[in-house]
Design a protein around this motif. Sequence first.
Motif, PDB file in Angstrom:
ATOM      1  N   LEU A  32       0.817  -1.207   0.000  1.00  0.00           N
ATOM      2  CA  LEU A  32       0.000   0.000   0.000  1.00  0.00           C
ATOM      3  C   LEU A  32       0.853   1.261   0.000  1.00  0.00           C
ATOM      4  CD1 LEU A  32      -2.756   1.403   0.166  1.00  0.00           C
ATOM      5  CD2 LEU A  32      -2.728   1.007   2.650  1.00  0.00           C
ATOM      6  N   TRP A  33       1.896   1.292   0.818  1.00  0.00           N
ATOM      7  CA  TRP A  33       2.696   2.512   0.907  1.00  0.00           C
ATOM      8  C   TRP A  33       3.428   2.799  -0.402  1.00  0.00           C
ATOM      9  CZ3 TRP A  33       8.148   2.909   0.862  1.00  0.00           C
ATOM     10  CH2 TRP A  33       8.857   1.711   0.976  1.00  0.00           C
ATOM     11  N   ILE A  34       3.806   1.738  -1.136  1.00  0.00           N
ATOM     12  CA  ILE A  34       4.433   1.939  -2.436  1.00  0.00           C
ATOM     13  C   ILE A  34       3.397   2.449  -3.438  1.00  0.00           C
ATOM     14  CG2 ILE A  34       5.496   0.774  -4.411  1.00  0.00           C
ATOM     15  CD1 ILE A  34       7.444   1.132  -2.150  1.00  0.00           C
ATOM     16  N   ASN A  35       2.226   1.819  -3.458  1.00  0.00           N
ATOM     17  CA  ASN A  35       1.187   2.208  -4.410  1.00  0.00           C
ATOM     18  C   ASN A  35       0.751   3.661  -4.206  1.00  0.00           C
ATOM     19  OD1 ASN A  35      -0.765   0.936  -6.527  1.00  0.00           O
ATOM     20  ND2 ASN A  35      -2.066   2.172  -5.204  1.00  0.00           N
ATOM     21  N   THR A  36       0.581   4.054  -2.947  1.00  0.00           N
ATOM     22  CA  THR A  36       0.134   5.420  -2.684  1.00  0.00           C
ATOM     23  C   THR A  36       1.220   6.445  -3.003  1.00  0.00           C
ATOM     24  OG1 THR A  36       0.731   5.033  -0.356  1.00  0.00           O
ATOM     25  CG2 THR A  36      -1.595   4.850  -0.944  1.00  0.00           C
ATOM     26  N   ARG A  37       2.450   6.143  -2.651  1.00  0.00           N
ATOM     27  CA  ARG A  37       3.522   7.090  -2.933  1.00  0.00           C
ATOM     28  C   ARG A  37       3.725   7.260  -4.438  1.00  0.00           C
ATOM     29  NH1 ARG A  37       8.665   6.496   1.191  1.00  0.00           N
ATOM     30  NH2 ARG A  37       7.554   6.903   3.135  1.00  0.00           N
ATOM     31  N   MET A  38       3.679   6.147  -5.174  1.00  0.00           N
ATOM     32  CA  MET A  38       3.829   6.255  -6.627  1.00  0.00           C
ATOM     33  C   MET A  38       2.673   7.031  -7.232  1.00  0.00           C
ATOM     34  SD  MET A  38       6.623   5.080  -7.834  1.00  0.00           S
ATOM     35  CE  MET A  38       7.903   3.825  -7.782  1.00  0.00           C
ATOM     36  N   THR A  39       1.471   6.807  -6.739  1.00  0.00           N
ATOM     37  CA  THR A  39       0.317   7.563  -7.229  1.00  0.00           C
ATOM     38  C   THR A  39       0.516   9.047  -6.977  1.00  0.00           C
ATOM     39  OG1 THR A  39      -1.129   5.662  -6.784  1.00  0.00           O
ATOM     40  CG2 THR A  39      -2.189   7.804  -7.084  1.00  0.00           C
ATOM     41  N   TYR A  40       0.990   9.381  -5.798  1.00  0.00           N
ATOM     42  CA  TYR A  40       1.279  10.774  -5.453  1.00  0.00           C
ATOM     43  C   TYR A  40       2.336  11.361  -6.388  1.00  0.00           C
ATOM     44  CZ  TYR A  40       3.444  14.634  -2.899  1.00  0.00           C
ATOM     45  OH  TYR A  40       3.986  15.842  -2.544  1.00  0.00           O
ATOM     46  N   VAL A  41       3.410  10.618  -6.616  1.00  0.00           N
ATOM     47  CA  VAL A  41       4.497  11.080  -7.476  1.00  0.00           C
ATOM     48  C   VAL A  41       3.975  11.397  -8.871  1.00  0.00           C
ATOM     49  CG1 VAL A  41       6.490  10.190  -8.763  1.00  0.00           C
ATOM     50  CG2 VAL A  41       6.456  10.038  -6.265  1.00  0.00           C
ATOM     51  N   PHE A  42       3.189  10.492  -9.430  1.00  0.00           N
ATOM     52  CA  PHE A  42       2.691  10.714 -10.783  1.00  0.00           C
ATOM     53  C   PHE A  42       1.634  11.816 -10.819  1.00  0.00           C
ATOM     54  CE2 PHE A  42       4.224   6.213 -11.382  1.00  0.00           C
ATOM     55  CZ  PHE A  42       5.300   6.567 -12.186  1.00  0.00           C
ATOM     56  N   ALA A  43       0.902  11.977  -9.734  1.00  0.00           N
ATOM     57  CA  ALA A  43      -0.047  13.089  -9.668  1.00  0.00           C
ATOM     58  C   ALA A  43       0.691  14.421  -9.690  1.00  0.00           C
ATOM     59  CB  ALA A  43      -0.909  12.976  -8.407  1.00  0.00           C
ATOM     60  N   MET A  44       1.760  14.528  -8.928  1.00  0.00           N
ATOM     61  CA  MET A  44       2.535  15.759  -8.903  1.00  0.00           C
ATOM     62  C   MET A  44       3.199  16.035 -10.248  1.00  0.00           C
ATOM     63  SD  MET A  44       1.832  16.867  -5.961  1.00  0.00           S
ATOM     64  CE  MET A  44       2.958  18.253  -5.766  1.00  0.00           C
ATOM     65  N   ALA A  45       3.449  14.964 -11.021  1.00  0.00           N
ATOM     66  CA  ALA A  45       4.065  15.119 -12.341  1.00  0.00           C
ATOM     67  C   ALA A  45       3.032  15.311 -13.441  1.00  0.00           C
ATOM     68  CB  ALA A  45       4.925  13.893 -12.656  1.00  0.00           C
ATOM     69  N   GLY A  46       1.745  15.204 -13.099  1.00  0.00           N
ATOM     70  CA  GLY A  46       0.687  15.387 -14.083  1.00  0.00           C
ATOM     71  C   GLY A  46       0.500  14.241 -15.044  1.00  0.00           C
ATOM     72  N   ARG A 104      -1.614  11.600 -15.783  1.00  0.00           N
ATOM     73  CA  ARG A 104      -2.947  11.167 -15.384  1.00  0.00           C
ATOM     74  C   ARG A 104      -3.195   9.678 -15.597  1.00  0.00           C
ATOM     75  NH1 ARG A 104      -5.038  13.558 -11.567  1.00  0.00           N
ATOM     76  NH2 ARG A 104      -6.833  12.212 -12.015  1.00  0.00           N
ATOM     77  N   GLU A 105      -2.683   9.104 -16.648  1.00  0.00           N
ATOM     78  CA  GLU A 105      -2.918   7.681 -16.884  1.00  0.00           C
ATOM     79  C   GLU A 105      -2.314   6.840 -15.770  1.00  0.00           C
ATOM     80  OE1 GLU A 105      -2.116   4.238 -20.290  1.00  0.00           O
ATOM     81  OE2 GLU A 105      -1.878   6.354 -20.800  1.00  0.00           O
ATOM     82  N   LEU A 106      -1.115   7.190 -15.353  1.00  0.00           N
ATOM     83  CA  LEU A 106      -0.465   6.456 -14.278  1.00  0.00           C
ATOM     84  C   LEU A 106      -1.134   6.740 -12.934  1.00  0.00           C
ATOM     85  CD1 LEU A 106       3.242   6.838 -15.376  1.00  0.00           C
ATOM     86  CD2 LEU A 106       1.889   4.740 -15.377  1.00  0.00           C
ATOM     87  N   VAL A 107      -1.619   7.957 -12.747  1.00  0.00           N
ATOM     88  CA  VAL A 107      -2.377   8.276 -11.533  1.00  0.00           C
ATOM     89  C   VAL A 107      -3.597   7.368 -11.437  1.00  0.00           C
ATOM     90  CG1 VAL A 107      -3.780  10.030 -10.384  1.00  0.00           C
ATOM     91  CG2 VAL A 107      -1.590  10.661 -11.410  1.00  0.00           C
ATOM     92  N   GLU A 108      -4.299   7.210 -12.535  1.00  0.00           N
ATOM     93  CA  GLU A 108      -5.494   6.368 -12.537  1.00  0.00           C
ATOM     94  C   GLU A 108      -5.139   4.910 -12.256  1.00  0.00           C
ATOM     95  OE1 GLU A 108      -9.175   5.258 -12.225  1.00  0.00           O
ATOM     96  OE2 GLU A 108      -8.561   7.355 -12.412  1.00  0.00           O
ATOM     97  N   THR A 109      -3.971   4.483 -12.698  1.00  0.00           N
ATOM     98  CA  THR A 109      -3.506   3.124 -12.390  1.00  0.00           C
ATOM     99  C   THR A 109      -3.445   2.917 -10.883  1.00  0.00           C
ATOM    100  OG1 THR A 109      -2.218   2.919 -14.429  1.00  0.00           O
ATOM    101  CG2 THR A 109      -1.541   1.536 -12.584  1.00  0.00           C
TER     102      THR A 109
END
Length: 339
Positions: free
Chosen positions: A41-55, A57-62
């Motif tokens: 979970l901590w990896i999934n959430t951090r990666m989601t955050y990272v890609f959100a900050m980078a804009g 969107r496809e990876l954020v949705e993943t």
Amino acid sequence: MDLIGERERLLAFARGAVHPDGGFGWLRTDGSLDLARGRELWINTRMTYVFAMAGERELVETGLHALRTDFRDAQHGGWFSVAGEPSDKLAYEHVFVVLAAAAAGDAALLGEALEVLDTYFWEEHFGALSDVRSRDWSRVEAYRGANANMHGVEAMIATGDERWLDRARRITQLLTGGVRVVEHYDPIWRPQPHYNREDPTHRFRPYGVTPGHGFEWARLAHSLGFEEAARRLFSGAIHDGWDGSGFVYTVDFDGRPVVRARLHWVLCEAIAAAAALGEHDFERAWWALAEQHFIDREGGSWWHELDADNRPASTIWDGKPDVYHALGAVSASLRPAGS
């Protein structure tokens, strides 16, 4: 240091974490995905955050889709530590759900995560978060920790909601009164200085004082307006952590090194704090240290651990699962002064 180039290099490495079963998994040292490990979970959430900050969107949705499905506990609410594996619920991980949802602009997920935090982890009497609860929320571990609360402050700030910002201030006031941050407490917030003395290299609850957290708290305290505390913690972290050629992982309560390994996140947080506090001589010197020893130009990302002689090691961390701290350092150094 080419910070824009470093940002793109780290993001390119992070994209390799996309897991065939959904969300993000653990990256090995060479950047390959370790399919033998469960999706954490901590990896999934951090990666989601990272890609959100980078804009991205496809990876954020993943990442968001995995949070809505594979990680969610449909029976009791909250999220599992490993996708599809029933488990206790950790505040440390749940605050990262908040952070990811806030960065992604997912109002529904953010509302759900904040409700879980409010209902099951927030302890109003103490003005802080509890640490671990059973899957059905009926039992609370007899431990309180600064680490989960520190990242809780980060997540609360990200919400931009005044109620949660007030709670972030209360936590910060509770935990940042000295030159060092005490990490471990009992259920009524009495310090437990000998906690994990027999397990000093623990990844999330090591014995003693963690100078890297002093830097993180300095940055967060500064952002909340606690300037005196921020400067005090920054100076204390340098005093305790710097051994002449790098920052040690932990020290005892007299400031003597306990675990001399160097972890990449400690240097990243030192850089980020220096940038936030306008300590640019330190910031430049520590970027030079990162370039010299931590940044892996051939394999990608940063070495996550070095030994006391600044050689790659893996006594505490294996692989390179996390670009969250390194990208945080880059973002802090790219941010205009005073912002």
